[in-house]
Enzyme design. Structure first.
Site, PDB file in Angstrom:
ATOM      1  N   PRO A   9      54.397   4.698   1.017  1.00 50.70           N
ATOM      2  CA  PRO A   9      54.692   3.415   0.396  1.00 50.70           C
ATOM      3  C   PRO A   9      54.955   3.494  -1.101  1.00 50.70           C
ATOM      4  CG  PRO A   9      52.380   3.519   1.038  1.00 50.70           C
ATOM      5  CD  PRO A   9      53.053   4.720   1.606  1.00 50.70           C
ATOM      6  N   ASN A  10      55.934   2.707  -1.498  1.00 51.22           N
ATOM      7  CA  ASN A  10      56.342   2.497  -2.883  1.00 51.22           C
ATOM      8  C   ASN A  10      57.090   3.669  -3.494  1.00 51.22           C
ATOM      9  OD1 ASN A  10      55.181  -0.165  -3.051  1.00 51.22           O
ATOM     10  ND2 ASN A  10      53.197   0.859  -3.080  1.00 51.22           N
ATOM     11  N   TYR A  22      55.446   8.086 -13.026  1.00 46.90           N
ATOM     12  CA  TYR A  22      56.218   8.741 -11.971  1.00 46.90           C
ATOM     13  C   TYR A  22      57.572   9.288 -12.416  1.00 46.90           C
ATOM     14  CZ  TYR A  22      52.699   6.505  -9.097  1.00 46.90           C
ATOM     15  OH  TYR A  22      51.511   6.113  -8.549  1.00 46.90           O
ATOM     16  N   ASN A  71      53.844  13.121   0.814  1.00 48.99           N
ATOM     17  CA  ASN A  71      53.235  12.325  -0.246  1.00 48.99           C
ATOM     18  C   ASN A  71      53.014  10.962   0.396  1.00 48.99           C
ATOM     19  OD1 ASN A  71      52.542  10.688  -2.378  1.00 48.99           O
ATOM     20  ND2 ASN A  71      54.048  11.549  -3.788  1.00 48.99           N
ATOM     21  N   ALA A  74      49.555   5.635  -1.457  1.00 51.34           N
ATOM     22  CA  ALA A  74      48.223   5.029  -1.356  1.00 51.34           C
ATOM     23  C   ALA A  74      47.560   5.276  -0.005  1.00 51.34           C
ATOM     24  CB  ALA A  74      48.303   3.529  -1.635  1.00 51.34           C
ATOM     25  N   HIS A  77      44.549   7.716   0.422  1.00 43.10           N
ATOM     26  CA  HIS A  77      43.171   7.320   0.133  1.00 43.10           C
ATOM     27  C   HIS A  77      42.589   6.355   1.151  1.00 43.10           C
ATOM     28  CE1 HIS A  77      44.754   9.003  -3.523  1.00 43.10           C
ATOM     29  NE2 HIS A  77      45.598   8.001  -3.618  1.00 43.10           N
ATOM     30  N   ASP A  84      44.665  11.960  11.130  1.00 35.75           N
ATOM     31  CA  ASP A  84      44.575  12.338  12.542  1.00 35.75           C
ATOM     32  C   ASP A  84      45.922  12.813  13.082  1.00 35.75           C
ATOM     33  OD1 ASP A  84      41.873  11.783  12.601  1.00 35.75           O
ATOM     34  OD2 ASP A  84      42.086   9.885  13.695  1.00 35.75           O
ATOM     35  N   GLU A  95      50.322  18.667   1.170  1.00 37.50           N
ATOM     36  CA  GLU A  95      50.195  17.360   0.515  1.00 37.50           C
ATOM     37  C   GLU A  95      50.671  17.483  -0.929  1.00 37.50           C
ATOM     38  OE1 GLU A  95      46.599  14.155  -0.207  1.00 37.50           O
ATOM     39  OE2 GLU A  95      46.094  16.285  -0.157  1.00 37.50           O
ATOM     40  N   HIS A  97      51.377  15.158  -4.616  1.00 36.11           N
ATOM     41  CA  HIS A  97      51.270  13.922  -5.409  1.00 36.11           C
ATOM     42  C   HIS A  97      51.919  14.158  -6.756  1.00 36.11           C
ATOM     43  CE1 HIS A  97      48.805  11.886  -2.512  1.00 36.11           C
ATOM     44  NE2 HIS A  97      48.132  13.015  -2.376  1.00 36.11           N
ATOM     45  N   ILE A  98      52.766  13.247  -7.155  1.00 35.95           N
ATOM     46  CA  ILE A  98      53.498  13.363  -8.412  1.00 35.95           C
ATOM     47  C   ILE A  98      52.541  13.309  -9.595  1.00 35.95           C
ATOM     48  CG2 ILE A  98      55.242  12.246  -9.866  1.00 35.95           C
ATOM     49  CD1 ILE A  98      56.477  11.235  -7.124  1.00 35.95           C
ATOM     50  N   SER A  99      51.626  12.361  -9.562  1.00 38.45           N
ATOM     51  CA  SER A  99      50.645  12.236 -10.641  1.00 38.45           C
ATOM     52  C   SER A  99      49.371  12.990 -10.266  1.00 38.45           C
ATOM     53  CB  SER A  99      50.313  10.760 -10.904  1.00 38.45           C
ATOM     54  OG  SER A  99      49.626  10.199  -9.795  1.00 38.45           O
ATOM     55  N   ARG A 104      43.162   9.714 -12.347  1.00 36.08           N
ATOM     56  CA  ARG A 104      43.477   8.286 -12.275  1.00 36.08           C
ATOM     57  C   ARG A 104      42.254   7.507 -11.802  1.00 36.08           C
ATOM     58  NH1 ARG A 104      49.007   7.243  -9.560  1.00 36.08           N
ATOM     59  NH2 ARG A 104      48.646   5.252 -10.592  1.00 36.08           N
ATOM     60  N   ARG A 108      41.386   6.829  -6.131  1.00 34.17           N
ATOM     61  CA  ARG A 108      42.443   7.794  -5.823  1.00 34.17           C
ATOM     62  C   ARG A 108      41.921   9.232  -5.747  1.00 34.17           C
ATOM     63  NH1 ARG A 108      47.350   5.066  -6.344  1.00 34.17           N
ATOM     64  NH2 ARG A 108      47.308   3.361  -7.836  1.00 34.17           N
TER      65      ARG A 108
END
Length: 140
Positions: A9-10, A22, A71, A74, A77, A84, A95, A97-99, A104, A108
């Site tokens: 998402p996003n 980002y 990625n 949200a 978390h 699963d 996995e 993550h950009i940030s 943060r 997170r």
């Protein structure tokens, strides 16, 4: 080698959403640089804001692709269901993550996915995706 980059998402808003966190590049543009950098690979990209669509895509490619780079945004978390799904398939998952999620907000700091993945890359910007692709190339 077939690899899927799966964004949650996003992440469709990369380039316009919080550029100070980002960056200013769209993922579509970045994906094209990956395709050009790795012409021998069969790279695929899928993004959804819907948890079930991400799970369906993991199920779809999780027995035939050589790797998944996820990625989950949200959902990292919150989603036991995505964790699963990763556990249920044979394809290894990295996995990304950009940030730096650990620098943060406290919520997170925990990833439901990390223990199900072969590794995690956090905080290196969009280059984290390239590093994940390189992992799969070197792993072969």
């Amino acid at each position: 080698m077939k690899l899927l980059i799966l964004n949650g998402p996003n992440l469709n808003l990369l380039g316009v959403r919080e550029p100070e966190v980002y960056g200013k590049q769209t993922f579509k543009d970045y994906f094209e640089t990956l395709v050009q950098a790795f012409p021998a690979l069969d790279l695929h990209y899928f993004q959804s804001n819907h948890e079930g669509a991400l799970i369906d895509k993991i199920h779809e490619v999780g027995f035939s692709f050589d790797g998944i780079i996820i990625n989950a945004g949200a959902y990292t978390h919150t989603s036991v269901a995505i964790a699963d799904a990763i556990s249920a398939v044979k394809t290894p998952v990295v996995e990304v993550h950009i940030s730096n999620i650990h620098a943060r907000e406290a919520f997170r700091h925990h990833s439901y996915l990390a223990s199900r993945c072969v590794g995690s890359i956090v905080g290196l910007g969009l280059n984290g995706y390239r590093l994940a692709v390189e992992y799969f190339v070197l792993r072969k």
